[in-house]
Motif scaffolding. Structure first.
Motif, short mmCIF file in Angstrom:
data_model
loop_
_atom_site.label_atom_id
_atom_site.label_comp_id
_atom_site.label_asym_id
_atom_site.label_seq_id
_atom_site.Cartn_x
_atom_site.Cartn_y
_atom_site.Cartn_z
N ARG A 115 0.71 -1.20 -0.09
CA ARG A 115 0.05 0.20 0.05
C ARG A 115 0.67 1.13 -0.02
N ILE A 116 2.00 1.22 -0.83
CA ILE A 116 2.65 2.35 -0.89
C ILE A 116 2.43 3.00 -2.06
N GLU A 117 1.99 4.28 -2.12
CA GLU A 117 1.51 4.90 -3.35
C GLU A 117 2.62 5.29 -4.28
N HIS A 118 1.86 5.06 -5.57
CA HIS A 118 2.99 5.06 -6.41
C HIS A 118 3.16 6.42 -7.09
N THR A 119 4.24 7.10 -7.45
CA THR A 119 4.64 8.44 -7.79
C THR A 119 5.05 8.33 -9.14
N SER A 120 5.53 7.52 -9.85
CA SER A 120 6.26 7.46 -11.01
C SER A 120 5.75 6.24 -11.69
N ASP A 121 5.68 6.28 -13.22
CA ASP A 121 5.68 4.98 -13.95
C ASP A 121 6.73 4.65 -14.79
N SER A 122 7.92 5.01 -14.39
CA SER A 122 9.03 4.86 -15.15
C SER A 122 9.48 3.29 -14.97
N LEU A 123 9.48 2.74 -13.76
CA LEU A 123 9.83 1.34 -13.31
C LEU A 123 8.91 0.45 -14.14
N ILE A 124 7.50 0.52 -13.93
CA ILE A 124 6.77 -0.25 -14.86
C ILE A 124 6.71 -0.26 -16.18
N GLN A 125 7.01 0.95 -16.77
CA GLN A 125 7.01 0.99 -18.36
C GLN A 125 8.14 0.16 -18.83
N ILE A 126 9.11 -0.12 -17.93
CA ILE A 126 10.14 -0.73 -18.49
C ILE A 126 9.93 -2.39 -18.55
N ALA A 127 9.03 -2.72 -17.48
CA ALA A 127 8.64 -4.05 -17.81
C ALA A 127 7.73 -4.18 -18.73
N VAL A 128 6.68 -3.09 -19.00
CA VAL A 128 5.72 -3.43 -20.06
C VAL A 128 6.41 -3.35 -21.44
N LYS A 129 7.35 -2.61 -21.70
CA LYS A 129 7.96 -2.41 -22.94
C LYS A 129 8.51 -3.68 -23.11
N TYR A 130 9.21 -4.45 -22.20
CA TYR A 130 10.02 -5.65 -22.36
C TYR A 130 8.97 -6.88 -22.72
N TYR A 131 8.14 -7.18 -21.75
CA TYR A 131 7.18 -8.37 -21.87
C TYR A 131 6.06 -8.00 -22.95
N ASP A 132 5.85 -6.70 -23.63
CA ASP A 132 4.92 -6.55 -24.65
C ASP A 132 5.49 -7.24 -25.94
N GLY A 133 6.96 -7.67 -25.91
CA GLY A 133 7.54 -7.98 -27.34
C GLY A 133 7.82 -9.44 -27.32
N THR A 134 7.27 -10.15 -26.10
CA THR A 134 7.42 -11.58 -25.69
C THR A 134 6.31 -12.38 -25.80
N LEU A 176 5.28 -14.48 -23.19
CA LEU A 176 5.14 -14.53 -22.17
C LEU A 176 3.60 -13.98 -21.42
N GLU A 177 2.83 -14.76 -21.76
CA GLU A 177 1.58 -14.05 -21.66
C GLU A 177 0.87 -13.45 -20.18
N ASP A 178 1.48 -14.49 -19.31
CA ASP A 178 1.20 -14.23 -17.69
C ASP A 178 1.94 -13.00 -17.43
N ARG A 179 3.21 -12.85 -17.51
CA ARG A 179 3.96 -11.71 -17.28
C ARG A 179 3.71 -10.64 -17.84
N LYS A 180 2.91 -10.68 -19.14
CA LYS A 180 2.47 -9.44 -19.81
C LYS A 180 1.28 -8.98 -19.14
N MET A 181 0.42 -9.88 -18.79
CA MET A 181 -0.76 -9.43 -18.18
C MET A 181 -0.49 -8.70 -16.80
N GLN A 182 0.49 -9.22 -15.76
CA GLN A 182 0.76 -8.61 -14.88
C GLN A 182 1.37 -7.23 -15.01
#
Length: 649
Positions: free
Chosen positions: A77-96, A98-104
């Motif tokens: 329950r730590i409030e998120h203040t930036s989307d920089s970290l999760i965008q790295i994961a989205v950009k990587y898994y979007d090209g794979t 790995l459907e489970d990881r992409k959904m997460q």
């Protein structure tokens, strides 16, 4: 004390892992963090914070760390203040794949945007996660995803899609047996029905939520259920649920919420003193919405008692709070509309650049297509020209290649015949060695007979001396014995003489056979020279494709006399020059049946098929083949040895 000791032990273990993380495998650490994520998210966050050297991580490890770190923050329950970290994961898994990881990745990207108050972006990420994961077997994450989508649609007052997603979330929680989340989903569905003024449906879903809820959440369900019964006029049930909620209050704010519900129900039922008691208690609430509602209901209470001064006083307190709530609502609406406008502007700009990139790609494709067509035309011209030149060269060299091929075939045939002669010479040497051994053994036997003869002569002399001493009857008896021994000696000498003559005749037969083989080989060479223009390999291929071979291999019921004659001529004249003639010359005692077995074996006809063609059984054919090998080589062997002998013959 036991729980405190257990937590301290876990903390020390995590600190040890963190201290060793610089030397341990990062993949193992990430796996450990993911194992702790659901039950101990604070421990998972501590493990992930221990990874310091981000530059040494691979792309996959970095993407997984960003995803798990965002997930750990969300779980704690730590409030998120930036989307920089999760965008790295989205950009990587979007090209794979790995459907489970992409959904997460999409789901937690939506959670980040939701904390950043960017509802359109959050909704877009949630919908992408839903499209990826709706066919996956992850009921827990799908339930939370649908619940968040339902909440976003509720904020936008789109109640029908909100209901659909909340009900789907309830189905997923039911499959996952998550009763806490299931009760919250039923409560959210009831709240949506309240917003649509469908109190009966809201009451039904509040009851369902109550059947699954725990004591921690029962207070809110009881209070909201009391309010729902108050809205539809069932005041007694509303009062009963409100009193149940009042027994579960823990804070002043909880007591104010229940008191507000009780005051509202008592006001509607005309119990003004009780309403005044509970509503007066609600003035302690720090919640602006509760205070505004309390002032409004107290004003209505004073109005019903004709205390107009108090009514005006409460209305004056209610109006500023109402204005503040409306202003806050307007600000939230403006912020939501601004986010939606910014989202649409970004999407419009993306679409513009997408169309521009598409047009640029089309132009480049046209240029590339023209260049490729020009290159193809030039290539076709040069290919056509070179093809003409190759055809001329091929016509010039074709005759030379044919002659060279014929020469190589002739050389191969001569080499094969030379190998056959060498094998026959080896056999002749073996036979000569055997003959010399036999002669040596016979010489030893003759020497032994000579010695025995001398012994017999000595004994005869002794017998003659004894005969002079004995009477005539004894002399006659000794003479008879001597004659018998002499006759036996003569028979032995005759037998040895016959064996010598037999060995001599065998030697002459082997020499004659060798001479005959050499003559046959020379004759075959001459015939091969005459047939040098015939492609033997091609003739064999034609024969194996002919009706005669098909008949032999599968169709003919029996090998007739005329069919055997045609087959023999073809083998001797085309396929294997003088094959049967050479066999008959080298082995004159060979029978017609044995010759047929040899020819069919040379043509690689299976044993079962040979038995059918010759009207016998497979066992008889196998016996014949073993006897033939013994007859040809003078040695014992198997049927396969005969096959090898005939293939080389």
């Amino acid at each position: 004390m036991t729980e405190i000791f257990k937590r301290m032990t876990n903390l020390l273990f995590l600190l040890c892992l963190a201290a060793c993380s610089g030397k341990s495998d990062v993949v193992t650490l990430l796996r450990e963090a993911e194992m702790y994520m659901d039950e101990r998210p604070d421990s998972a966050l501590c493990l992930l914070d221990s990874v310091k050297s981000m530059g040494e991580l691979t792309g996959q490890e970095h993407a997984l760390w960003c995803l798990l770190y965002t997930q750990a923050q969300d779980k704690n329950r730590i409030e998120h203040t930036s989307d920089s970290l999760i965008q790295i994961a989205v950009k990587y898994y979007d090209g794979t794949d790995l459907e489970d990881r992409k959904m997460q990745a999409y789901y937690y990207c939506g959670r980040v945007f939701q904390d950043l108050s960017d509802a359109p972006q959050a909704q877009g990420c949630y919908l992408k996660a839903y499209e990826v994961g709706k066919n996956l077997n992850n009921n827990s994450l799908l339930g939370r995803l649908c619940a968040n989508l339902g909440t976003l649609y509720t904020y936008q007052e789109l109640y029908q899609p909100a209901l659909d997603f909340q009900k789907e979330a309830a189905d997923y929680f039911l499959l996952d047996e998550d009763t806490v989340s299931l009760s919250i989903a039923f409560r959210n569905i009831a709240r949506i029905y309240i917003c649509e003024n469908l109190s009966d449906s809201a009451k039904t879903y509040y009851s369902k939520a109550l059947s699954y809820t725990s004591d921690v959440h029962a207070f809110y369900i009881f209070n909201e259920l009391a309010d729902a019964y108050g809205r539809i006029g069932e005041y007694e049930k509303g009062l009963s649920y409100a009193r149940k909620a009042n027994t579960l209050t823990q804070t002043v704010d909880d007591s104010c919420l229940v008191s507000f519900t009780l005051g509202d129900i008592f006001l509607k039922t005309g119990q003004l003193d009780s309403a005044d008691h509970y509503l007066s208690f609600c003035l302690r609430s720090p919640n602006i919405y509760t205070l505004a509602g309390t002032y409004y209901l107290l004003g209505q209470l004073e109005k019903r008692q004709n205390n107009l001064e108090q009514y005006v006083l409460f209305q004056e307190k209610y109006e500023p709070l109402k204005d503040s709530i409306e202003q806050q609502s307007r600000m939230e609406t403006l912020i939501r509309n601004q986010c939606l406008y910014d989202y649409r502007a970004v999407e419009k700009e993306k679409e513009y650049y997408r169309q521009e990139a598409y047009r640029t790609t089309i132009r480049l494709y046209r240029i590339y297509l023209g260049a490729i067509l020009f290159v193809i035309a030039v290539f076709i011209f040069f290919v056509y020209r070179s093809k003409k030149q190759r055809q001329k060269e091929e016509q010039l060299n074709q005759s030379l290649r044919l002659k060279d091929q014929d020469y190589r075939q002739s050389q191969a045939f001569l080499k094969e015949k030379e190998d056959s002669i060498a094998r026959l010479m080896e056999k002749l040497e073996l036979e000569q060695k055997k003959r010399e051994g036999i002669i040596y053994e016979l010489g030893k036997q003759i020497e032994q007979e000579r010695q025995e003869k001398e012994k017999i002569v000595v004994r005869l002399n002794e017998v003659q001396e004894l005969a002079q001493k004995k009477n005539a009857e004894s002399e006659e008896q000794l003479r008879n014995q001597l004659e018998v021994q002499i006759q036996m000696k003569e028979e032995i000498e005759e037998r040895l003489k016959n064996q010598l003559e037999l060995e001599q005749s065998k030697k002459e037969a082997v020499e004659k056979r060798l001479k005959l083989t050499i003559d046959l080989t020379c004759e075959s060479k001459n015939k091969q020279a005459l047939l040098s223009n015939t492609d033997i390999t091609k003739e064999e291929a034609l024969f194996y494709d002919s009706d005669d071979y098909i008949g032999l291999y599968s169709d003919w019921i029996k090998l007739a006399k005329d069919e055997w004659q045609i087959l023999q001529d073809r083998i001797d004249c085309i396929l294997y020059i003088d094959f049967t003639h050479r066999l008959k010359s080298l082995y004159p005692n060979i029978s017609i049946l044995e010759l047929q077995i040899c020819c069919l074996t040379k043509l690689r006809i299976p044993v079962k098929r040979i038995a059918v063609l010759l009207s016998t059984n497979s066992q008889t054919i196998s016996v014949y083949r073993k006897r033939l090998y013994t007859k040809f080589t003078g040695k014992k062997g198997s049927a396969k040895d005969l096959d090898l002998f005939l293939f080389d013959f």
